[in-house]
Each structure stands twice: as structure tokens, then as C-alpha cells.
Design an enzyme around this catalytic site. Structure first.
Site, PDB file in Angstrom:
ATOM      1  CB  SER A 151      34.903  22.260 -12.118  1.00 50.84           C
ATOM      2  OG  SER A 151      35.653  21.165 -12.194  1.00 50.84           O
ATOM      3  CE  LYS A 176      34.485  17.609 -12.906  1.00 42.58           C
ATOM      4  NZ  LYS A 176      34.386  18.738 -12.469  1.00 42.58           N
TER       5      LYS A 176
END
EC number: 3.4.21.-
Length: 566
Positions: A366, A168
């Protein structure tokens, strides 16, 4: 002018428009829009842009229309995303297979710049023409990341942040001064996967060996004559020469007609009977935020996907007895976790009563993956960017900068953590505990719902997650998507699952009549509650902090814009 002659000429033009051979035309100079306008400003700004659904539907119908003889597309100007290009390529290939002429024309595929994706689109056509002054910028795929941690440090700005997990990387530009190994691994595989797709498509379209195409990529960019010699372009020609050639092939009396106008013509478009069974099409485009869809009146990009708007649209489709299946088109880099969860819940509820098929656009990552993962079937293009199952959060600390410039900041607070989001001081150890608890809660919820929705073990879902971005092709291998294809493929699946005819009509939801648009909604259950509006934010109370640092305004479940491949 003789009135009788004028009337005769008008009637003759109308007769010719109904009977003359057609050359369909598509101008991509201004790009395409994903779905219907989200608000009045979007409607104004997209007036001259054709809609993707209209183009795909028009080309599908034109394959079986004997009047349509050819398709000519002007490529250039506003860049298109890779997945949208693959949607168009697929539609062109099917149109071409019907025996009709397809021609791509460009003034240049990248004027002293990268033209790989535009040329990839052109390679699907039977003939590719280039203006003599143009170039073919076939140079491959490059993903570049800039890091500003050291620059911020020189200014006296520090960034405190954390993520779940190592892939991430949305905040890495603030926290790192180089690519971490997971970051490098992820980007390298994306570039490799996209290159594989582009090379295979060009090789197939231009009848070249894939190794030859890779060799050409390494030799690019090409001047016009070099592109002809390499077999990338059929001929150098100006627009008038290209159009004269196409119209001659289609017939001297042939007429030009934009694909989007053709798709909406009464003789072509099948208007559903008011009581007919239909497939509902719900569009969710842009960063995800709480509230209604819309865009900022100050500009700065396209519209946003508001959870209230999408939730109301899904409820309306779910409660409509004539809607037998729902296609949810998602084109979003993510955003607010809470807003994404709101939409996820409505997908779950809708799936209990009728099939829900998700069609992914250029990006559904996401939060964009969060809203999609509960569908019965997820369809993505090979070049769609998806996954990024993870979360990040933090804040800038400006205390050193403020001291340098002579600004003193004092805080009066009631509550141990009342000032924890202040940019003038760092997190305390106790506050870091709360930040980490927040990140863990979101990540655990995200991974758990992925495991349930995709029928994976939690361990396998975590392995695929950790914030990593996947191309659609790689996501298929991992089980994060079910099929490769586009919007038309999703509509076919929806009709099949619902037991509808192959030509069952499609309705965009929410469907509001003019009166409903003028009056306010009676309640949050009213269809008019899905109306869009102009507003900002997605970080909630952190909106101001994210703006100060330059974080993506979309929210903690967001994919950076530099991942876009165009």
C-alpha cells in the site's frame, strides 16, 4: 590480589581477543531491529537488540576472516518476519559455503504453537540442535480473518466504507461477515506462495525431498524425538552441550563473540574516509505519517515513518557530492496517502541525480509500495508482502448505539458538509459523492504512478493493483519488483550502478553530529530537520474517528497487521 598479576591477566585477555579463534554468536531471543533507532525511546527499547544490517555485514566479512571458525545462533522468543528470516537464511547459506561450521540451537520451535518460520530459519544451518524438552511446531501457514460486522450491529454500530477495489480488504472485518471471493483468492495465493518457499528451503537445507517435507508439515507438530527421527533435527541437547561441542570443533582456546560486536570491531569494520565516495542507506520503517518519524510515548508497537524525516534524509543524500547511490530500505504496511506522496516525490528527484535502489523488508505494501515504486530497481525477498495498490475509507455510524444508551447528539454547523465526518449520522448521498471522488482520485494517482515507475501500461498496472497483496515472488512475476534478494544484494547493485568498488563504504542518512542533534534546524532544508520525535496520528482529521472504530491508525493506504507471517 597482586596488581602485577592482574595487569598481566588483563594484557593476556586483550592479546587473546586479538588472536584467538572466534565462534560468532547471535541471540535472536529478543529479535532484530530493522534500522537505527528512530527516536530516544526506540533507542532505549532496542539497546539489547542487534541491528539486521550489522548482522548481515558481520557475517559477510566473517566469511573471509580466517579467525572465525563457526557461527552459533539461538532461535526462539520474539518472532521474526518471513522476509527477515529469508535475509538471515541467505547470509547463513553464504557463510556456510565458505566452509565454516554453522549451528542452530533452540529450546523449542514453538511451545505448543506454530514454529514453522523459526524452523525454516534453522534449516539453513549445517546442524540443528533442540533442547530435549522442546518441540518442532512445523505445522504450515495459516491466515485467519475475524469479522465483527454482526457484533457491531448488535451494539448498534454500523460502518460506512468503500474501497478501490475488490482486493482492498483492510476494512472488510467491519463491512463483511465472511470472506469475499477476491479476499479468499488473495489470502489463498499468499498462503500457497509462502508454503512453496518454506518447503523448498527446508528441503534444500535438510536434504529432503520436497514431497517428504510437505508430508512432514501435515504430520506436525513434532515432539523432540520424533523430530530427530524425521530428519528435522540432528540431536537433542542442552545449551551447554551444544556450546561445548562447537567450541571443541573451533579450538580449545576459541572465544565467543556476538556478531554485532564483531561487525563493529575496528579491525573488522571499514571506517570510510571523510572524503570517500559512499552509498547512502536510508531506513523507512513503520506506518507512514506526515511529520517526523518516531513512536508514540504510550507504546503500542514500533516507530513510524515520518514523511518529513525521510524526505530530509533523501535530500541530504542527494545533495552530498560524496554519495554516489542511495539504498532506500522500506519496511512499512503503508499509511497516509499525502505522506507517501511526499516521500515518492523525493525518490523521483533523487533518482534524477544518482541511482536509487529500494530494498524491501517484511512488508512494503500500500503506502509502503507507493514510496518505493519510483526507484531504479526494487529488490524484495520472496516472502515480502507488497503491492496492495489501492485505498479505503469510511466511518462508523454510532447513532443507534447512542440512542440505546441514552445519549442525544445535536449538531450545529455552517456548511452543507461541515458535519460529514461526524460519527452520529450517516453520509448523505451528496457526501458519498465526495467520499467516492476522494477514493477515485487517490486510486487513479496511485495506479498512474505505478504505470510510470514500473514502465507498465495503465491497464496492466490496474490489473496488478485493485488492492491485491502479493508475495515478493509473485510480484516479481508481475513486474512490481525487479529482483529477489535482501539488503546486501541492494547494496551490491547500488555500488555497481554507481561504478564504486565492491567494498565501498555505506553511510546511514541523515548523518548528524552531536551539535546538530542538540540545536534546532535552521530551516526545513537543514539536515537536522530529519530528526525524529514522538507523536501520533496518520488519518489527519479522521484520526479520532479511526480510533473510535479501531481502524488501523496508519491511514487509508494501509495493510492490516494480521497479514504478517511469523
Amino acid at each position: 590480589m597482586d596488581p602485577g598479576k592482574a595487569i598481566f591477566e588483563t594484557v593476556d585477555r586483550l592479546r587473546q581477543r586479538r588472536t584467538a579463534p572466534l565462534v560468532l554468536e547471535l541471540d535472536l531471543t529478543e529479535g532484530l531491529t530493522e534500522g537505527p533507532p528512530a527516536d530516544p525511546l526506540s533507542a532505549l527499547l532496542s539497546m539489547r537488540k542487534p541491528r539486521l544490517a550489522d548482522v548481515l555485514g558481520g557475517l559477510k566479512r566473517a566469511r573471509h576472516d580466517s579467525r572465525v571458525k563457526a557461527l552459533i545462533v539461538k532461535i526462539g522468543g520474539q518472532p521474526l518476519g518471513l522476509a527477515m528470516v529469508q535475509e538471515l537464511r541467505q547470509a547463513v547459506v553464504h557463510f556456510r559455503a565458505s566452509g565454516k561450521l554453522t549451528v542452530a540451537f533452540s529450546e523449542t520451535f514453538g511451545e505448543f504453537g506454530n514454529g514453522t518460520v523459526p524452523y525454516y530459519l534453522a534449516s539453513a544451518f549445517e546442524r540443528v540442535y533442540l533442547q530435549p524438552s522442546g518441540d518442532v511446531g512445523l505445522t504450515g501457514v495459516a491466515l485467519e480473518q475475524r469479522f465483527i460486522k454482526n457484533a457491531l450491529g448488535k451494539l448498534g454500530i454500523a460502518y460506512e466504507g468503500a474501497q478501490r477495489h475488490e482486493y482492498k480488504t483492510a476494512a472488510n472485518m467491519f463491512t463483511q461477515d465472511h470472506l469475499t471471493e477476491p479476499h479468499r483468492e488473495s489470502l489463498a495465493r499468499i498462503a500457497e506462495s509462502v508454503t512453496e518457499q518454506v518447503v523448498a528451503g527446508i528441503a534444500d537445507g535438510r536434504r529432503l525431498d520436497p514431497e517428504k517435507v510437505r508430508e512432514l508439515v501435515d504430520r506436525g507438530p513434532f515432539i523432540g524425538n520424533e523430530a530427530v527421527e524425521a530428519g528435522l533435527v540432528d540431536r537433542l541437547a542442552y545449551r551447554d552441550e551444544v556450546y561445548d561441542e562447537v567450541k571443541k570443533a573451533a579450538g580449545a582456546d576459541s572465544m565467543l563473540l556476538f556478531v554485532s560486536r564483531y561487525a563493529k570491531a575496528p579491525a573488522v569494520r571499514k571506517l570510510p574516509h571523510p572524503g570517500a565516495d559512499t552509498v547512502a542507506l536510508v531506513h523507512g520503517s513503520g506506518p507512514i505519517r506526515m511529520g517526523r518519524s518516531g513512536r508514540s510515548p504510550l507504546g503500542g508497537g514500533g516507530g513510524a515513518m515520518g514523511s518529513d524525516t525521510i524526505a530530509a534524509a533523501l535530500r541530504a543524500a542527494r545533495r552530498d557530492e560524496h554519495v554516489k547511490a542511495v539504498v532506500f530500505r522500506v519496511d512499512s504496511p503503508g499509511g497516509s496517502y499525502v505522506a507517501s506522496d511526499t516521500v515518492w516525490r523525493e525518490v523521483v528527484l533523487t533518482r534524477k541525480t544518482k541511482p536509487v535502489i529500494v530494498s524491501m523488508g517484511d512488508v512494503a505494501a500500500s503506502g509502503g509500495y507507493f514510496v518505493a515504486m519510483a526507484a531504479d530497481v526494487i529488490v524484495a525477498q520472496p516472502g515480502t508482502l507488497t503491492g496492495s495498490i489501492g485505498v479505503f475509507g469510511g466511518k462508523p455510524v454510532l447513532s443507534e448505539l447512542l440512542e440505546k444508551i441514552g445519549v442525544n447528539s445535536e449538531l450545529i454547523s455552517q456548511g452543507a458538509n461541515a458535519g460529514m465526518f461526524s460519527t452520529s449520522r450517516a453520509f448523505s448521498p451528496e457526501q458519498w459523492d465526495r467520499v467516492n471522488a476522494w477514493l477515485d482520485r487517490i486510486y487513479d494517482d496511485f495506479v498512474g504512478k505505478v504505470a510510470t515507475g514500473r514502465k507498465l501500461t495503465r491497464e496492466r498496472a490496474h490489473e496488478l493493483a485493485r488492492g491485491r497483496v502479493w508475495t515478493g515472488a509473485d510480484a516479481l512475476d508481475g513486474g512490481l519488483v525487479d529482483e529477489l534478494g535482501g539488503l546486501e544484494d541492494a547494496l551490491v547493485l547500488a555500488r555497481k550502478r554507481a561504478g564504486l568498488a565492491d567494498d565501498a563504504p555505506v553511510r546511514t542518512y541523515p548523518r548528524l553530529n552531536p551539535l546538530e542533534r542538540l540545536r534546532g534546524p535552521d530551516s526545513s532544508e537543514d539536515r537536522a530537520a530529519a530528526l525524529t520525535r514522538m507523536r501520533l496520528e496518520a488519518w489527519g482529521p479522521l484520526a479520532r474517528l479511526s480510533a473510535e472504530l479501531g481502524l488501523p491508525p496508519q491511514g487509508p493506504l494501509a495493510l492490516p497487521a494480521w497479514y504478517e507471517i511469523r
